[in-house]
Design an enzyme around this catalytic site. Structure first.
Site, PDB file in Angstrom:
ATOM      1  N   GLY A 186       5.221   5.490 -14.638  1.00 24.05           N
ATOM      2  CA  GLY A 186       5.853   4.316 -14.055  1.00 24.05           C
ATOM      3  C   GLY A 186       5.451   2.984 -14.654  1.00 24.05           C
ATOM      4  N   THR A 187       4.845   2.986 -15.828  1.00 23.58           N
ATOM      5  CA  THR A 187       4.400   1.718 -16.416  1.00 23.58           C
ATOM      6  C   THR A 187       5.568   0.783 -16.726  1.00 23.58           C
ATOM      7  OG1 THR A 187       4.318   2.818 -18.567  1.00 23.58           O
ATOM      8  CG2 THR A 187       2.242   2.569 -17.390  1.00 23.58           C
ATOM      9  N   GLY A 188       6.645   1.326 -17.303  1.00 27.19           N
ATOM     10  CA  GLY A 188       7.786   0.483 -17.652  1.00 27.19           C
ATOM     11  C   GLY A 188       8.465  -0.093 -16.433  1.00 27.19           C
ATOM     12  N   CYS A 189       8.647   0.734 -15.408  1.00 23.74           N
ATOM     13  CA  CYS A 189       9.249   0.276 -14.154  1.00 23.74           C
ATOM     14  C   CYS A 189       8.392  -0.825 -13.528  1.00 23.74           C
ATOM     15  CB  CYS A 189       9.362   1.429 -13.163  1.00 23.74           C
ATOM     16  SG  CYS A 189      10.247   2.872 -13.771  1.00 23.74           S
ATOM     17  N   LYS A 223       8.457  -3.577 -26.176  1.00 27.22           N
ATOM     18  CA  LYS A 223       7.110  -3.126 -25.816  1.00 27.22           C
ATOM     19  C   LYS A 223       6.548  -2.200 -26.898  1.00 27.22           C
ATOM     20  CE  LYS A 223       8.995  -1.588 -22.092  1.00 27.22           C
ATOM     21  NZ  LYS A 223       9.328  -0.998 -20.773  1.00 27.22           N
ATOM     22  N   THR A 244      -0.213   7.182 -16.663  1.00 26.86           N
ATOM     23  CA  THR A 244       0.609   6.006 -16.964  1.00 26.86           C
ATOM     24  C   THR A 244       2.030   6.159 -16.417  1.00 26.86           C
ATOM     25  OG1 THR A 244       1.165   6.971 -19.117  1.00 26.86           O
ATOM     26  CG2 THR A 244      -0.701   5.435 -19.045  1.00 26.86           C
TER      27      THR A 244
END
Length: 268
Positions: A206-209, A172, A204
């Site tokens: 928790g974007t990866g989760c 990412k 932003t």
């Protein structure tokens, strides 16, 4: 209905971890289940404490799910220690788990270490079980043992991570200042680029989760890896666009955009 399991840490303010995962899964029309690896004390301003769950209880959570329910995909997030990582790996082999999306969570946005240094080598071995691994650039730098400053280096890092055994790698690009394109290296060697859109918001959390759990949900529903990543990126982009402030720090993304709007929620 497809069933998707998240194995991750709990976020007390609900923006990341299993709470974000279950929201994303519900929004995308699958049934979400959870195995908790750690309880974190956190809010929008940071992580202030972590209590790991014992490996025995983690394994028992996994056991009772797989003994009873057909699991269509699994998302793995916070693992914390080598002991936990190895314990989960044992259970995956025991139950021949399929469609595994690994988000190699290492450090929170507030710079709190969510993976102990001693667990990095265990994580590298665990990655070999992954159908898809979704590191951000700092995580990819650690896994590939190299610096990443451009797209060519993102591809090189993805190839190094793939050599650890994972089938597909999504690096990412959100941490880059000049460009936020994501790079997907597929099992067959193809490289697919997903241009990103910079959205002017600090919210932003928790974007990866959310992205990894949405991709797992889309894989469970029968999408190819490439299509699941494309649709997952569309979902997280819209969720970030409709993120909102709570507390005094980094607010959450809008997992239930349509429901929030129907309920008359105002983004302010």
């Amino acid at each position: 209905m497809k069933k998707v399991l998240t194995i991750a840490g709990s976020d007390s303010c609900g923006g990341a971890g299993i709470q974000a995962d279950l929201k994303a899964m519900s929004a995308l029309g699958v049934y979400g289940m959870s195995v908790i690896t750690a309880v974190t004390a956190q809010n929008t301003q940071g992580v202030f404490g972590v209590q790991e769950i014992s490996k025995e209880i983690i394994q028992k959570q996994i056991e009772v799910i797989f003994e009873d329910i057909e699991v269509d995909a699994v998302k793995v997030g916070m693992l914390s220690s080598s002991e936990i990582t190895e314990a989960i790996g044992e259970m995956f082999k025991k139950y021949n788990v399929k469609n595994i999306v690994i988000d190699p969570v290492m450090v929170s946005k507030s710079k709190y270490k969510l993976l102990k240094d001693e667990a990095i080598e265990a994580l590298k071995k665990f990655i070999s079980l992954g159908t898809l691994v979704t590191p951000n650039i700092p995580e990819a730098e650690i896994l590939a043992d190299m610096k990443i400053e451009n797209e060519d280096e993102m591809i090189e890092a993805a190839k190094k991570i793939q050599r650890l055994g994972a089938k597909n790698i999504l690096v990412k690009g959100g941490h880059r200042e000049d460009n936020c394109t994501d790079i997907l290296l597929l099992e067959d060697g193809r490289v697919v680029k997903f241009p990103g859109v910079r959205i002017d918001t600090i919210n932003t959390h928790g974007t990866g989760c959310t992205l990894s759990s949405s991709i797992a949900s889309l894989i469970a529903k029968g999408n190819s890896i490439e299509e699941a990543v494309r649709l997952g990126k569309e979902y997280i982009t819209e969720a970030i666009r409709n993120s909102f402030p709570i507390g005094h720090g980094v607010g959450p993304v809008g997992h239930f955009v349509d429901l929030y709007k129907k309920a008359g929620m105002k983004y302010e």
